[in-house]
Design a protein around this motif. Structure first.
Motif, PDB file in Angstrom:
ATOM      1  N   ILE A 337       0.837  -1.203   0.000  1.00  0.00           N
ATOM      2  CA  ILE A 337       0.000   0.000   0.000  1.00  0.00           C
ATOM      3  C   ILE A 337       0.870   1.249   0.000  1.00  0.00           C
ATOM      4  N   GLN A 338       1.986   1.226   0.748  1.00  0.00           N
ATOM      5  CA  GLN A 338       2.863   2.390   0.757  1.00  0.00           C
ATOM      6  C   GLN A 338       3.412   2.690  -0.636  1.00  0.00           C
ATOM      7  N   ASN A 339       3.894   1.670  -1.323  1.00  0.00           N
ATOM      8  CA  ASN A 339       4.449   1.893  -2.656  1.00  0.00           C
ATOM      9  C   ASN A 339       3.385   2.388  -3.638  1.00  0.00           C
ATOM     10  N   LEU A 340       2.195   1.844  -3.547  1.00  0.00           N
ATOM     11  CA  LEU A 340       1.098   2.346  -4.378  1.00  0.00           C
ATOM     12  C   LEU A 340       0.800   3.810  -4.059  1.00  0.00           C
ATOM     13  N   ALA A 341       0.818   4.154  -2.770  1.00  0.00           N
ATOM     14  CA  ALA A 341       0.503   5.520  -2.360  1.00  0.00           C
ATOM     15  C   ALA A 341       1.464   6.527  -2.960  1.00  0.00           C
ATOM     16  N   HIS A 342       2.697   6.120  -3.183  1.00  0.00           N
ATOM     17  CA  HIS A 342       3.720   7.037  -3.694  1.00  0.00           C
ATOM     18  C   HIS A 342       3.864   6.953  -5.209  1.00  0.00           C
ATOM     19  N   GLY A 343       2.925   6.295  -5.874  1.00  0.00           N
ATOM     20  CA  GLY A 343       2.883   6.365  -7.326  1.00  0.00           C
ATOM     21  C   GLY A 343       3.224   5.109  -8.081  1.00  0.00           C
ATOM     22  N   SER A 344       3.454   3.995  -7.408  1.00  0.00           N
ATOM     23  CA  SER A 344       3.785   2.770  -8.136  1.00  0.00           C
ATOM     24  C   SER A 344       2.544   2.176  -8.790  1.00  0.00           C
ATOM     25  N   ASP A 345       2.732   1.633  -9.984  1.00  0.00           N
ATOM     26  CA  ASP A 345       1.675   0.874 -10.655  1.00  0.00           C
ATOM     27  C   ASP A 345       2.001  -0.613 -10.679  1.00  0.00           C
ATOM     28  N   SER A 346       2.877  -1.041  -9.767  1.00  0.00           N
ATOM     29  CA  SER A 346       3.199  -2.470  -9.709  1.00  0.00           C
ATOM     30  C   SER A 346       3.705  -2.840  -8.327  1.00  0.00           C
ATOM     31  N   GLY A 623       3.848   7.809  13.361  1.00  0.00           N
ATOM     32  CA  GLY A 623       3.937   6.529  12.682  1.00  0.00           C
ATOM     33  C   GLY A 623       2.802   6.251  11.724  1.00  0.00           C
ATOM     34  N   VAL A 624       1.820   7.153  11.675  1.00  0.00           N
ATOM     35  CA  VAL A 624       0.681   7.024  10.761  1.00  0.00           C
ATOM     36  C   VAL A 624       0.810   8.110   9.700  1.00  0.00           C
ATOM     37  N   THR A 625       0.589   7.751   8.454  1.00  0.00           N
ATOM     38  CA  THR A 625       0.598   8.730   7.373  1.00  0.00           C
ATOM     39  C   THR A 625      -0.521   8.407   6.400  1.00  0.00           C
ATOM     40  N   VAL A 626      -0.831   9.381   5.549  1.00  0.00           N
ATOM     41  CA  VAL A 626      -1.861   9.200   4.532  1.00  0.00           C
ATOM     42  C   VAL A 626      -1.299   9.693   3.206  1.00  0.00           C
ATOM     43  N   GLY A 627      -1.332   8.824   2.207  1.00  0.00           N
ATOM     44  CA  GLY A 627      -0.928   9.207   0.863  1.00  0.00           C
ATOM     45  C   GLY A 627      -2.134   9.542   0.011  1.00  0.00           C
ATOM     46  N   ILE A 628      -1.864  10.166  -1.129  1.00  0.00           N
ATOM     47  CA  ILE A 628      -2.971  10.586  -1.993  1.00  0.00           C
ATOM     48  C   ILE A 628      -2.566  10.429  -3.455  1.00  0.00           C
ATOM     49  N   ARG A 629      -3.496   9.940  -4.267  1.00  0.00           N
ATOM     50  CA  ARG A 629      -3.371   9.917  -5.717  1.00  0.00           C
ATOM     51  C   ARG A 629      -4.681  10.418  -6.315  1.00  0.00           C
ATOM     52  N   GLN A 630      -4.590  11.005  -7.509  1.00  0.00           N
ATOM     53  CA  GLN A 630      -5.770  11.549  -8.163  1.00  0.00           C
ATOM     54  C   GLN A 630      -5.812  11.121  -9.621  1.00  0.00           C
ATOM     55  N   SER A 631      -7.022  10.823 -10.079  1.00  0.00           N
ATOM     56  CA  SER A 631      -7.283  10.609 -11.501  1.00  0.00           C
ATOM     57  C   SER A 631      -8.141  11.769 -11.982  1.00  0.00           C
ATOM     58  N   ASP A 632      -8.607  11.702 -13.197  1.00  0.00           N
ATOM     59  CA  ASP A 632      -9.470  12.767 -13.711  1.00  0.00           C
ATOM     60  C   ASP A 632     -10.796  12.846 -12.962  1.00  0.00           C
ATOM     61  N   THR A 633     -11.202  11.740 -12.376  1.00  0.00           N
ATOM     62  CA  THR A 633     -12.542  11.700 -11.770  1.00  0.00           C
ATOM     63  C   THR A 633     -12.553  11.335 -10.294  1.00  0.00           C
ATOM     64  N   GLU A 634     -11.410  10.910  -9.725  1.00  0.00           N
ATOM     65  CA  GLU A 634     -11.455  10.362  -8.369  1.00  0.00           C
ATOM     66  C   GLU A 634     -10.193  10.729  -7.596  1.00  0.00           C
ATOM     67  N   THR A 635     -10.340  10.795  -6.284  1.00  0.00           N
ATOM     68  CA  THR A 635      -9.212  10.967  -5.368  1.00  0.00           C
ATOM     69  C   THR A 635      -9.119   9.724  -4.494  1.00  0.00           C
ATOM     70  N   TYR A 636      -7.883   9.207  -4.344  1.00  0.00           N
ATOM     71  CA  TYR A 636      -7.652   7.984  -3.577  1.00  0.00           C
ATOM     72  C   TYR A 636      -6.801   8.319  -2.353  1.00  0.00           C
ATOM     73  N   TYR A 637      -7.175   7.739  -1.204  1.00  0.00           N
ATOM     74  CA  TYR A 637      -6.487   7.979   0.049  1.00  0.00           C
ATOM     75  C   TYR A 637      -5.895   6.662   0.542  1.00  0.00           C
ATOM     76  N   PHE A 638      -4.612   6.703   0.930  1.00  0.00           N
ATOM     77  CA  PHE A 638      -3.887   5.507   1.351  1.00  0.00           C
ATOM     78  C   PHE A 638      -3.528   5.672   2.821  1.00  0.00           C
ATOM     79  N   LEU A 639      -4.289   5.023   3.685  1.00  0.00           N
ATOM     80  CA  LEU A 639      -4.088   5.134   5.126  1.00  0.00           C
ATOM     81  C   LEU A 639      -3.093   4.056   5.562  1.00  0.00           C
TER      82      LEU A 639
END
Length: 684
Positions: A337-346, A623-639
């Motif tokens: 989840i951390q790697n996805l939160a920072h922009g990984s697609d794999s 020790g807790v962080t939240v990441g964020i990614r955005q598409s054209d239509t949605e915002t994703y939160y990575f807790l």
């Protein structure tokens, strides 16, 4: 300009390094691999990374049939191939027949055959061998529908000091400087009578030779990077010529500084790296390791401001560190989840199946020596595979970072060679990570960029320890602040040019004294057991005092306002923290190495005025962080909770779990090592 290719798969990749050549005498293992891959949700594997001898057991004798069967069999079962070139480890017959390709170390000893990357990037023979192999691979597989990506070599690294490289280095210097007079001036070789009177006198740095001409040391490292990039260009030419639609990548290593990875950008379609933090080396709370991993993820993303690929990570233990600690139950999912939160697609692993022998036989794998799918590691990997299928909509989304930290490898080289003011560790990367941690703890997205990167679009830039000013960075930082940006600087800024010649006159040089509103007189290096303090004056939201260590710079404000002063020593009461209004912007300066809480609190002051927003506007437990990614239509939160125990989090608005569809509102409890990916819940 070359058009960049992209992977044409509408899913998150889930895969591993696969070495079927180790199991060709046991075909039942290969059949079992397919079944287990499907069970684990694997949709791609990297093949051929160290397969040269299996592909060409003797010069001109090619045995591709086994690879034909592997790629086709994978494709028939819905598993795609990331096809590697085998240049990272040459076969023994090649080294025996062509000893010139063996690498020469800095002490001028030629290596024996063995290891990895034990080859000369300059050697015409090795370049020809690589071209022949890659041409055949491309002609045979570049149009196969199962091949989706070229994985070029493996963890490219190192340098060669052979006569071929020495000659190439001299030619590189001739092209850069044009004359010995200019080179001698740039290197300040009159010191110790090291003036060059003939190009043939110049050699690469050596432990028994020259290491004290810092311009030479820096240029040698730049040359090694340039020569490696040139080799990479030769290696990829036949791949691109056969089918330019298949993208090219190379797997980088976290904060490896042997070469400057940023110089490879024009040659890469997709950025990828191999992530191996030292998880579980402390008290079980993993915030520190998560900061390291997150920071390099953000450097990878910032290279192209696009999603990147996690090419390798360990499903559990890493066998080459001091103590091979298991990832604790559930922790592997959190790291994914951390790697996805920072922009990984794999999410991909080293390795698929543990080898039976050699140096990585006890490095963990998806399939262990007992081959059972019932073991914890396999079940957790399968769980990540199932999670990635449910999260496929995040593919291609971006991280909306409006803040950047300048981390420049060449600047790090120069600091490391500076011979003062602190030869027991100036701590360039340590300071980068300490500032980064302030963003991570607040859940504010940030990019790590190098000195050449455009600053347009950022609201905040940190440029700590910008000891060496390359190119027009000083002018661009000035313009950034003038136009309303918020800039954070530090000690050891603006002291030398790109060949490590000290600027004369006031520093920080190149007009930065005006930007910072101060000038630096001298800097005091502290031993590890010595400390000072920062006493804050008028800084709401910050503590009265913070610990200071390593280096303390003595400065004199001109237009800057003092926010904090030194607590002790002869410079007691002198400025340690300042802010200067410059143009439409603000420029902060910190003259010492502060404790972590200092940067966290300072960022709390800076972020609102700089217009920086956290992913979730709520207080995050340590020790807790939240990441964020955005598409054209949605915002994703990575807790993400990197504590071994649970933590509570107050949500500013309801969130919907992308995996389960469950709606969370109010206070949510994140389990120890727990994580989830959510979107904002739709109003009823």
């Amino acid at each position: 300009m070359r058009k960049e290719a992209n992977i044409k798969l509408n899913c998150l990749l889930h895969g591993a390094d696969y070495n079927p050549e180790q199991w060709l005498d046991t075909p039942e293992v290969l059949e079992e691999d397919i079944r287990l891959m499907q069970q684990a949700g694997i949709n791609c594997v990297s093949v051929g990374i160290f397969s040269w001898t299996a592909l060409e057991p003797a010069e001109g004798v090619y045995t591709f049939q086994w690879l034909d069967q592997v790629i086709e069999h994978l494709y028939e079962n819905g598993i795609y191939t990331v096809l590697a070139t085998p240049s990272g480890a040459k076969p023994g017959w090649m080294a025996k027949k062509y000893p010139e390709i063996l690498r020469v170390e800095a002490d001028r000893r030629r290596n024996l055959q063995g290891g990895r990357h034990n080859h000369c990037y300059t050697s015409p023979v090795y370049r020809e061998m690589v071209t022949r192999m890659n041409t055949r691979l491309a002609r045979r597989y570049a149009h196969h529908p199962g091949v989706i990506l070229w994985h070029v070599s493996n963890e490219i690294q190192g340098e060669c000091h052979c006569p071929l490289c020495q000659a190439a280095f001299r030619n590189w210097l001739k092209e850069k400087y044009g004359s010995l007079e200019k080179l001698n001036r740039a290197y300040w070789t009159a010191f110790w009578s090291h003036t060059y009177t003939d190009w043939e006198e110049i050699e690469s740095p050596a432990p028994q030779g020259e290491t004290n001409v810092h311009g030479l040391v820096l240029d040698w490292r730049r040359f090694c990077t340039a020569q490696t990039v040139d080799f990479f260009r030769v290696e990829t030419a036949p791949l691109r010529a056969e089918n330019p639609e298949i993208p090219v990548t190379m797997n980088m290593m976290g904060f490896y500084d042997g070469i400057d990875y940023w110089q490879f950008l024009p040659e890469l379609d997709i950025i990828s790296w191999d992530s191996y933090p030292g998880w579980h080396n402390g008290d079980g709370n993993e915030g520190g390791n998560a900061v390291w991993n997150g920071a390099y993820c953000d450097a990878m993303r910032a290279m192209k401001h696009k999603p990147w690929l996690l090419m390798e990570n360990s499903p559990s233990t890493t066998n080459w560190i001091g103590a091979s600690r298991h990832k604790r139950p559930g922790f592997h999912r959190l790291t994914a989840i951390q790697n996805l939160a920072h922009g990984s697609d794999s999410i991909q692993y080293f390795q698929w199946r543990q080898s039976r022998g050699s140096c990585e036989k006890f490095h963990s794998a998806v399939v262990s020596h007992n081959s059972s799918p019932e073991v914890r590691i396999f079940r957790e990997v399968a769980g990540v595979g199932a999670m990635l299928k449910k999260l496929k909509e995040i593919r291609g989304s971006h991280v909306p970072a409006k803040a950047a930290i300048i981390y420049d490898v060449q600047n790090g080289w120069a600091i490391g060679e500076s011979k003062g003011p602190r030869n027991i560790g100036e701590g360039y990367l340590d300071l980068i990570l300490r500032i980064y941690e302030g963003f991570w703890r607040r859940g504010i997205p940030v990019d790590l960029v190098n000195m050449d990167a455009p600053l347009d679009g950022y609201r905040f830039v940190a440029a700590p320890m910008l000891y060496m000013l390359r190119g027009d960075i000083a002018q661009r930082l000035r313009r950034f602040a003038e136009q309303g940006g918020t800039l954070l600087t530090s000690y050891l800024t603006g002291l030398v040019d790109e060949t490590d010649l000290c600027y004369l006159g006031q520093t920080p040089a190149c007009g930065l004294t005006e930007v910072l509103g101060l000038w630096a007189e001298e800097i005091d290096g502290l031993w590890d057991h010595q400390h000072n303090g920062i006493v804050m004056q008028d800084a709401p939201g910050m503590q009265n005092r913070y610990e200071a260590s390593r280096l303390c710079e003595v400065v004199h404000p001109t237009t800057a306002e003092t926010l904090g002063v030194y607590e002790s020593d002869y410079y007691q009461g002198m400025p340690a923290v300042t802010v200067n209004r410059f143009g439409k912007g603000r420029v902060y300066y910190v003259g010492t190495f502060g404790e972590s809480q200092f940067y966290y609190d300072l960022l709390g002051r800076i972020a609102p005025e700089a217009g920086l927003s956290p992913a979730l506007d709520t207080e995050l437990p340590y020790g807790v962080t939240v990441g964020i990614r955005q598409s054209d239509t949605e915002t994703y939160y990575f807790l993400q909770n990197f504590n071994k125990d649970s933590r509570e989090l107050m949500l500013p608005f309801p969130l919907e779990d992308l995996e389960t569809g469950e709606i969370y509102a109010g206070t949510i409890t994140l389990a120890g090592y727990g994580g989830m990916v959510c979107t904002r819940a739709k109003e009823a």
